[in-house]
Enzyme design. Structure first.
Site, PDB file in Angstrom:
ATOM      1  N   GLU A 226      27.628 -14.662   3.470  1.00 13.23           N
ATOM      2  CA  GLU A 226      27.359 -13.535   3.176  1.00 13.23           C
ATOM      3  C   GLU A 226      28.684 -12.442   3.789  1.00 13.23           C
ATOM      4  OE1 GLU A 226      23.594 -12.251   4.696  1.00 13.23           O
ATOM      5  OE2 GLU A 226      22.476 -13.370   2.932  1.00 13.23           O
ATOM      6  N   GLU A 323      20.596 -17.782  -2.511  1.00 11.82           N
ATOM      7  CA  GLU A 323      19.525 -17.562  -1.728  1.00 11.82           C
ATOM      8  C   GLU A 323      18.578 -16.565  -2.230  1.00 11.82           C
ATOM      9  OE1 GLU A 323      20.237 -16.505   2.440  1.00 11.82           O
ATOM     10  OE2 GLU A 323      21.930 -17.812   2.605  1.00 11.82           O
TER      11      GLU A 323
END
Length: 489
Positions: A226, A323
Site C-alpha cells: 500500500e 485485500e
C-alpha cells in the site's frame, strides 16, 4: 514450434473468408492460466511479515513490540542469533502445517494465495547490506524464510493453486504502518534513491529469476503493498516505471502488481497513458472499517453503496482487490439496527459478487489464519464456512456451438445492407477464438479468463500478426468481447 507460430501457419494455409480457428491451435498452458485467470484467493497474513494482532508468539517471547524488526531484534538480544532464528523457523513450520489444503481447494474453491513478504526475507536476508534490517541479517540467514516460501509454492502447485508474491515491506516504508516491518514516519522509500535502486536493480530481479521464472504457478509479482496517497505521485511513478522495466527484461509476460494509493483512477489513467496494460495490474484494497466517512454510516448503507463505491476503471486497466474483509467498525454497528450476522453475510456476499465483475485479476480475502481463534470477520475460514462469501463454481459448463453460430448469423444480419463491404469473417474468427480460449482456461479447474484488457490486447496483436491489420478490426474486437460476455462466466 511456438503456439502462435503454429496458429499463423494454420491461417496462411486457409482462405481468410472461410477460416475458422481450430480448437487445437489455441490451447493454453498452465503457466499462462495461472498468470491470466480471475482469482478467488486469500492472503497469508503474518506468515512472513509478522503482525502481532495475527500471530503474537514471537512478540510475546520478548514482551511486545510493534513491528517484526522490533520483535526479531529483541529476540536476538535475548536468545542470540540462533535462538531468534529457531523461533522464526518454528513459526514458519507451525503456520504452514496448519494450512488445510483440502479445505482451500474443495470447500473454499480458491485459485490463488497472496503471500506478503518483506525485502528482508528475500534469499534469506542476503540483500540487507546498507538497508534497515541489516542488524538482523544473520537471523534470517539461519531461519531461511526463502526456503519455506519455495516449499509453500511447491505444495500449492499440487493443488493447482497459484501464488502472488507480494513485496509487502520496502526499505524505508511505502507507508508508515507496522506491516512495513519498521515504522518509518514519514515513509521515505520512494524518495530514497539507494533504496529504490536496491529494489529495482537487485531484489526484484532476483525474485523474478529465482521464483517467478522457475515456478509455473506464480500469478504475479507485487512490487509494493500500500502506497500513501500522493496527488502527483511522481516518485511513486518513477519507482513503478523502473521496476516494471527491470522485471519485464527478465519475463515480459509476468504480471507486475502496483498499489492504487487509495486513488484507483489516478493509476488506471497512468497505466493507460504509458501503454503498460500488458505488464501491470493495479491493486485496490477495499475496506469499509477505517475511514471516518464509513464509520459514520450504518451497515445497510455501506452495503447498498458498494456498487457505486467500488469504482474501478476496468476499461483502462486490469485490477485486483488484493485485500478486503467482512469487518465493519463498531461505530457503524452502533448505528445499525438488525441482525449483525445477516448484515455480515450480505456484506461479504455483495463484495465478492461485485469484485469479479470489476477486478479482472480477482480478489484475495484478508486473511487466512490466526495464532488464536479463527479471526471472526477478518478470518477467511469462518467466512467461507458461514457461506458469507460468493465462491466460484467448479462445475464446467459446456459451450453450445449452435449458440455461437447464431450469434455470428445475427451479427451478419444486423450489418446487412448497412455498407458496401465488411469482413464478417473477423467477427467469426474472434468469437470462436474467445470460445477456444475460454474452454482452455476452463480445463484447469474451471478457471475463467481474467486480465481482460491485457488478454484481449494480446490476442488482438497475435491475430493481426497472423492475418494482417484492417479498418475492419472493429469486427474482431466486437466478436472477441461478445465471446467473453456470453461464455466467460
Amino acid at each position: 514450434m511456438t503456439l502462435f507460430k503454429s496458429l499463423k501457419e494454420k491461417f496462411e494455409k486457409k482462405d481468410f473468408t472461410t477460416d475458422v480457428i481450430l480448437s487445437d491451435a489455441l490451447n493454453v498452458d498452465k503457466r499462462t492460466i495461472f498468470r491470466n485467470r480471475v482469482n478467488y484467493g486469500v492472503n497469508l497474513g503474518s506468515l512472513f511479515v509478522l503482525e502481532s494482532w495475527i500471530y503474537d508468539d514471537l512478540f510475546n517471547e520478548v514482551g511486545g513490540g510493534n513491528t517484526e524488526f522490533d520483535a526479531v531484534s529483541k529476540c536476538a538480544t535475548k536468545f542470540g542469533t540462533n535462538g531468534a532464528a529457531d523461533r522464526l523457523r518454528q513459526h514458519y513450520q507451525s503456520y504452514l502445517q496448519k494450512i488445510d489444503w483440502n479445505f482451500l481447494r474443495n470447500n473454499a474453491n480458491i485459485t490463488s494465495m497472496r503471500v506478503p513478504i518483506g525485502y528482508w526475507h528475500v534469499n534469506n536476508g542476503s540483500f540487507l547490506n546498507g538497508l534497515p534490517f541489516q542488524p538482523v541479517a544473520g537471523v534470517y540467514a539461519n531461519a531461511k524464510p526463502w526456503d519455506y516460501l519455495k516449499q509453500l509454492i511447491s505444495t500449492a502447485s499440487k493443488y493447482n493453486i497459484s501464488i502472488l508474491i507480494d513485496v509487502h515491506g520496502l526499505p524505508g516504508g511505502a507507508n508508515s504502518e507496522a506491516h512495513s516491518g519498521i515504522i518509518q514516519n514519514p515513509a521515505v522509500f520512494f524518495k530514497t534513491s539507494k533504496y529504490v535502486s536496491k529494489m529495482c536493480d537487485e531484489i526484484l530481479p532476483f525474485i523474478a529469476r529465482d521464483i517467478c521464472v522457475p515456478y509455473e504457478n506464480i500469478a504475479g509479482l507485487q512490487i509494493v503493498n500500500e502506497t500513501y496517497f500522493d496527488n502527483s505521485a511522481n516518485d511513486i511513478k518513477s519507482y513503478y516505471s523502473r521496476a516494471v522495466s527491470s522485471i519485464s527484461k527478465i519475463d515480459n509476460n509476468l504480471p507486475v502488481i502496483i498499489s492504487d494509493g487509495w486513488w484507483p483512477q489516478q493509476w488506471s489513467d497512468w497505466v493507460s497513458a504509458n501503454n503498460l496494460v500488458n505488464n501491470v495490474v493495479i491493486d485496490s484494497h477495499v475496506y469499509r472499517c477505517f475511514s471516518n466517512e464509513d464509520k459514520s454510516k450504518d451497515a445497510g448503507t455501506i452495503i447498498n453503496q458498494l456498487p457505486q463505491t467500488v469504482s474501478l476503471d476496468k476499461g483502462k486497466a486490469d485490477f485486483v482487490v488484493g485485500e478486503f474483509s467482512c469487518v465493519l467498525d463498531e461505530e457503524t454497528w452502533k448505528r445499525t439496527n438488525g441482525n449483525r450476522s445477516v448484515f455480515i453475510s450480505n456484506f461479504g456476499t455483495m463484495q465478492t459478487n461485485i469484485f469479479p465483475k470489476m477486478a479482472s485479476f480477482g480478489w484475495y480475502f484478508w486473511t487466512l489464519q490466526f495464532k488464536w481463534g479463527d479471526g471472526g470477520e477478518w478470518g477467511f475460514i469462518p467466512q467461507v464456512s458461514k457461506k458469507n462469501l460468493q465462491l466460484r463454481s467448479k462445475t464446467v459448463k459446456s459451450i453450445d456451438q449452435n449458440t455461437v453460430s447464431r450469434i455470428i448469423a445475427e451479427h451478419i444480419q444486423y450489418w446487412n445492407g448497412k455498407g458496401d463491404k465488411f469482413e464478417h469473417w473477423r467477427f467469426e474468427d474472434a468469437i470462436r477464438q474467445a470460445v477456444n480460449d475460454i474452454q482452455g482456461f476452463n480445463g484447469l479447474d474451471n478457471s475463467r479468463i481474467g486480465r481482460w484488457k491485457s488478454w484481449t490486447a494480446r490476442r488482438r496483436r497475435e491475430y493481426v500478426a497472423a492475418k494482417g491489420d484492417s479498418s475492419f478490426m472493429w469486427e474482431w474486437d466486437q466478436g472477441y468481447q461478445r465471446g467473453l460476455d456470453e461464455f466467460n462466466k
